[in-house]
Every structure is written in C-alpha cells, then in structure tokens.
Design a protein around this motif. Structure first.
Motif, PDB file in Angstrom:
ATOM      1  N   SER A  82      56.612  68.246   4.555  1.00 38.05           N
ATOM      2  CA  SER A  82      55.353  68.551   3.540  1.00 38.05           C
ATOM      3  C   SER A  82      55.013  67.444   2.793  1.00 38.05           C
ATOM      4  CB  SER A  82      55.911  69.656   2.468  1.00 38.05           C
ATOM      5  OG  SER A  82      54.849  69.979   1.815  1.00 38.05           O
ATOM      6  N   THR A  83      55.983  66.591   2.434  1.00 40.11           N
ATOM      7  CA  THR A  83      55.856  65.427   1.662  1.00 40.11           C
ATOM      8  C   THR A  83      55.364  64.362   2.600  1.00 40.11           C
ATOM      9  OG1 THR A  83      57.877  65.798   0.314  1.00 40.11           O
ATOM     10  CG2 THR A  83      57.118  63.470   0.221  1.00 40.11           C
ATOM     11  N   ALA A 142      53.094  64.665   4.852  1.00 41.59           N
ATOM     12  CA  ALA A 142      51.642  64.886   5.020  1.00 41.59           C
ATOM     13  C   ALA A 142      50.898  64.372   5.834  1.00 41.59           C
ATOM     14  CB  ALA A 142      51.007  64.776   3.461  1.00 41.59           C
ATOM     15  N   ASN A 143      51.543  64.255   6.871  1.00 37.53           N
ATOM     16  CA  ASN A 143      51.062  63.731   8.322  1.00 37.53           C
ATOM     17  C   ASN A 143      50.698  62.417   8.172  1.00 37.53           C
ATOM     18  OD1 ASN A 143      51.067  66.363   9.038  1.00 37.53           O
ATOM     19  ND2 ASN A 143      48.974  66.699   8.506  1.00 37.53           N
ATOM     20  N   ARG A 144      51.282  61.363   7.229  1.00 31.66           N
ATOM     21  CA  ARG A 144      50.869  60.169   7.316  1.00 31.66           C
ATOM     22  C   ARG A 144      52.217  59.223   7.260  1.00 31.66           C
ATOM     23  NH1 ARG A 144      48.678  62.050   2.321  1.00 31.66           N
ATOM     24  NH2 ARG A 144      50.373  61.267   1.293  1.00 31.66           N
ATOM     25  N   GLU A 167      52.883  69.923  15.017  1.00 30.73           N
ATOM     26  CA  GLU A 167      52.629  69.407  13.716  1.00 30.73           C
ATOM     27  C   GLU A 167      52.475  68.007  13.903  1.00 30.73           C
ATOM     28  OE1 GLU A 167      55.419  72.890  13.425  1.00 30.73           O
ATOM     29  OE2 GLU A 167      55.265  71.332  14.735  1.00 30.73           O
TER      30      GLU A 167
END
Length: 449
Positions: A102-103, A105-107, A130
């Motif tokens: 979650s932290t 955030a796909n980055r 994901e």
C-alpha cells in the motif's frame, strides 16, 4: 588589613586590562548580515527551523520528518517489508506485506531482505496482478495467501502470464494500457535501447567494434543422466490469446540506408558452437503446437515466408558431409519425404526406387503447372543427365523434348480411329501419326529402312 584587600581588589581589573587582546584575521563588525549581532541572534528552532548541512550524531527519526520527498524514496527507492513488521520465519507477515504494498503505491520496489528462513504470508488476498516490482532476493515465500503456484493457482510470486512458474528474485507487473495514448504509437512497459554502433578510436582494433544491446545467458550445469530430467530455458515468452490477437515475439529489421560494410544484416540469426567431436541431439529451431493435454492441435500456418527473393537456402559445408536438408514423417514416424545432402530426393513411397511418385485423390491432378501470361517463357519441367544434357523438357509454349520416346499405349489403330492431332503411336506393323481429329496417317514399319 581590610583597606589593603580592598585596594588589591580595585587594582585586579587593571591587571586583566593590561593583557594582550587577540587580533582577528579580518575585521568583524557588529552590524550587517555577517556581523556578530546577526550571528549571536541566529539559532535553530527545533520545531520549525531549517538546518543547513547539519551533522546529526545519534538520535532516531520518528516518521514526522519531511525532507522534500519521503524517506523511503531516498533510501534506494525501496520499501523494506521488515520496516513494516515482517519477520523472517514462520510468523505471519501478511499484514506487513500488505502495508508495504500500500505504501509503495505501485511506484517503488518492495524489498524482502534475504533470510535463510524465508517469509510466511498467511493473511491477505492477492490476485497475482498487483502492479509493481517485488525484489524477493532468493527468499522462500510460503503461506496460505500466495496460493499454490505449482498447481497453477499461485499469486503474488507467480508470473501473471504463467502461474505454473515461481519467481525467486524479481517480479514486475506493468499496466501500459492504463497510460493514455495519442492517435499513433504504442505504450511500452519497459524500453531498452542502445545508441547506434560506431567506430571507437580507443579500441585495441580500431577496425572492429562489436556491441550487444542486451545479453541473457545461462549454463545448463551438470548432473543430468538418463533418469534425471534437467531442463534449462534462457527465456520463456508466453502470450495468452483470449479473444484478441497478438504476437508473442516480434523482430523488426528496418533498412534505413544501404549496407556498405559488406556484411549480412539479419532479422534472426541462430548459431551454436562447441568443441570438435562434441555431438549432441539438438534442434536449432523447434516449432511445436499441441493442446494442453498433448493431443493434436493444428496450426493455421507453422512457418510463413513472404516476399523473399530466396525463401529458404540450405548448404552443406563439405563434400563429405552427410545427413539431410529436409525430412518429413507420417504419424508413425515413417519417413515419407527426404532430400539428403547428396541431392537425392525421395517422396511419397519410402521404398520406391523412383525419384518422384504422384498419387493424387480421384479427380485431382498428380501435378499441375500453369504459366501466368501468354508471354511467360521458360519451362514447366526439365530433366538432365550427369553431363547436363537435356533428357526431357516441356516449355511454357507446350513444346516437348524427349531424348528417348517410347509409346506403346495404343496398338492396332486404323486410319479412321479417334485421335488428337499430334499423337503418335506404333505397334509391331505400323507407325500412326494423327494429323487431324479422327484421322491417322499410317506408315508400314517395313517401309522404313
């Protein structure tokens, strides 16, 4: 006595004033932006101040600091699952992994520090799709939440396009379709491009400069025997076709200028090498297609070559080289066609002592050749002897040449027998030549000397 002590007390400052005052290298004023007044009044506000080039010794961050960007992005652009509560071993680290994802955030990559005990993920739900990058670092990831990759139901550490595989070190999932596209062009999830090759004056050989834009290699290792199956794939490209068409692999060779270095420009080059005498069973290019259960599933086209001057060229390296240029087999692995490296060709009937045997279904031609236009020249078929002399030929105007003509398929014809102009027949007594429909000229063979 009291007066003497008082007198000494009054004189002591005078003694201090008499000491030498140290000289500064440059004159310092009280006022001004570099003066002592400004320096003495400047302080660091521990709540809202700005520290410029500080040296911090000891202490700890409490996650309340803001340094232009997040601390995680500064530390190698990674999110460490341990910092979110993950524990190596059998303890469930599902919540920590979920919080790390979650932290991120796909980055940012999600990093699993290596541990010989690996990590257990029993809680949380994962789809295997994901978006992001997982740096697994060779850890063994187990648990109920990641499914069973070996059974085709894996998530998280299984590649999205092939869940029967298990990622051990790095896994990335991209979504290029989520990026808006212009009217032309395509979005690319990952791009690797090298600048054009060119001469380099610093090379040991200034006339030679070879580069490789991307190299992927693997060694098969040892330990394989007839009873042990050890298989190595350098790369595995998978395209799951579900309604939309696609290409599993595309190679473009674009000719933007003439090739002037005298070498070949190649779309796909297959090569191999080894020590002399190292003989192995190998296939340079293997094309297979079957249903998931191994049963027969036909391709529309196995191999298509279009708009090529020479579609296929095959060479033998020496006069003594044996083997075949081509071989074809039936469903029982019996050879039904082959062309060996001596130029011998056998087709249709394996044991027939004939170069070519045609056997077409009823109503079809065994062989058919058609010229394209009335001006089309050349030959439909030609045969030569060992000295390149013509044995037989049929050109595209219908003229036939046969060095030895034997025709015994009709005997006993009369002058009024049905025939086609140009037909010739012979029997024991006469020679028959059809000069018009249904009319023969007959000459007795006894009259021919």
């Amino acid at each position: 006595m009291k007066r003497l002590i008082l007198a000494l007390a009054l004189l002591s400052p005078a003694v201090s004033w008499a000491q030498k005052i140290p000289q500064m290298d440059r004159r310092v004023t009280l006022a001004g932006p570099a003066g002592l007044n400004w320096a003495l009044t400047t302080k660091a506000d521990v709540s809202n101040g700005t520290l410029k080039s500080p040296t911090i010794t000891g202490g700890a961050f409490d996650d309340a600091q803001s340094i232009t960007q997040s601390l995680a992005s500064l530390l190698g652009q990674q999110i460490n699952v341990v910092n979110y509560g993950a524990v190596a071993g059998g303890t469930d680290s599902g919540t920590a992994v979920k919080n790390a994802l979650s932290t991120a955030a796909n980055r940012f990559p999600v990093y699993f520090p290596y541990s010989a005990y690996g990590y257990t993920i029993n809680s949380g739900a994962y789809t295997g799709k994901e978006i992001g990058t997982w740096l697994l670092n060779g850890n063994r990831i187990t648990g109920n939440a990641i499914g069973v990759p070996s059974a085709g139901t894996g998530t998280l550490i299984s590649p999205y396009t092939n869940p029967y595989l298990i990622a051990t070190d790095r896994k990335s999932v991209y979504d290029p379709a989520a990026i808006p596209q212009p009217n032309t062009g395509a979005t690319v999830a990952e791009s690797i491009e090298c600048l054009p090759n060119r001469a380099n004056g610093q090379n040991a050989n200034v006339n030679r400069n070879w580069i490789v834009c991307r190299y992927v290699g693997a060694d098969t290792g040892s330990g394989g025997t007839t009873s042990i199956d050890i298989s190595t794939e350098v790369e595995n490209w998978v395209l799951n076709v579900s309604g939309n068409h696609g290409l599993a692999f595309e190679i473009d060779t674009n000719f933007n200028a003439a090739v002037t270095d005298g070498q070949w420009t190649t779309g796909l080059f297959l090569t191999g090498g080894g020590a002399a005498g190292t003989n192995v069973n190998s296939v340079a290019l293997s094309i297979m297609h079957a249903a998931y259960d191994g049963s027969w599933l036909p391709w529309t086209t196995g191999l298509s070559i279009r708009e090529a001057t020479n579609q296929i060229q095959q060479y033998k390296a020496s006069a003594g080289e044996a083997g075949f240029f081509q071989q074809a087999f039936d469903e029982s692995s019996n050879a039904i066609y082959w062309l060996d490296k001596m130029g011998n060709q056998t087709a249709q009937i394996v044991n027939a002592k004939k170069g070519f045997v045609g056997s077409a279904p009823t109503g079809y031609d065994e062989f058919s050749a058609t010229r394209q236009t009335s001006a089309d020249t050349g030959f439909f078929i030609r045969y030569f002897d060992e000295n390149a002399n013509t044995l037989a030929s049929i050109d595209k105007s219908g003229r036939a040449v046969v060095s030895n003509l034997i025709n015994t398929n009709r005997t006993g014809a009369s002058a009024s027998s049905t025939c086609t102009p140009g037909e010739m027949h012979a029997d024991d007594l006469n020679l028959y030549v059809c000069i018009s429909t249904g009319k023969y000229k007959v000459v007795a063979l006894q009259a021919i000397q």
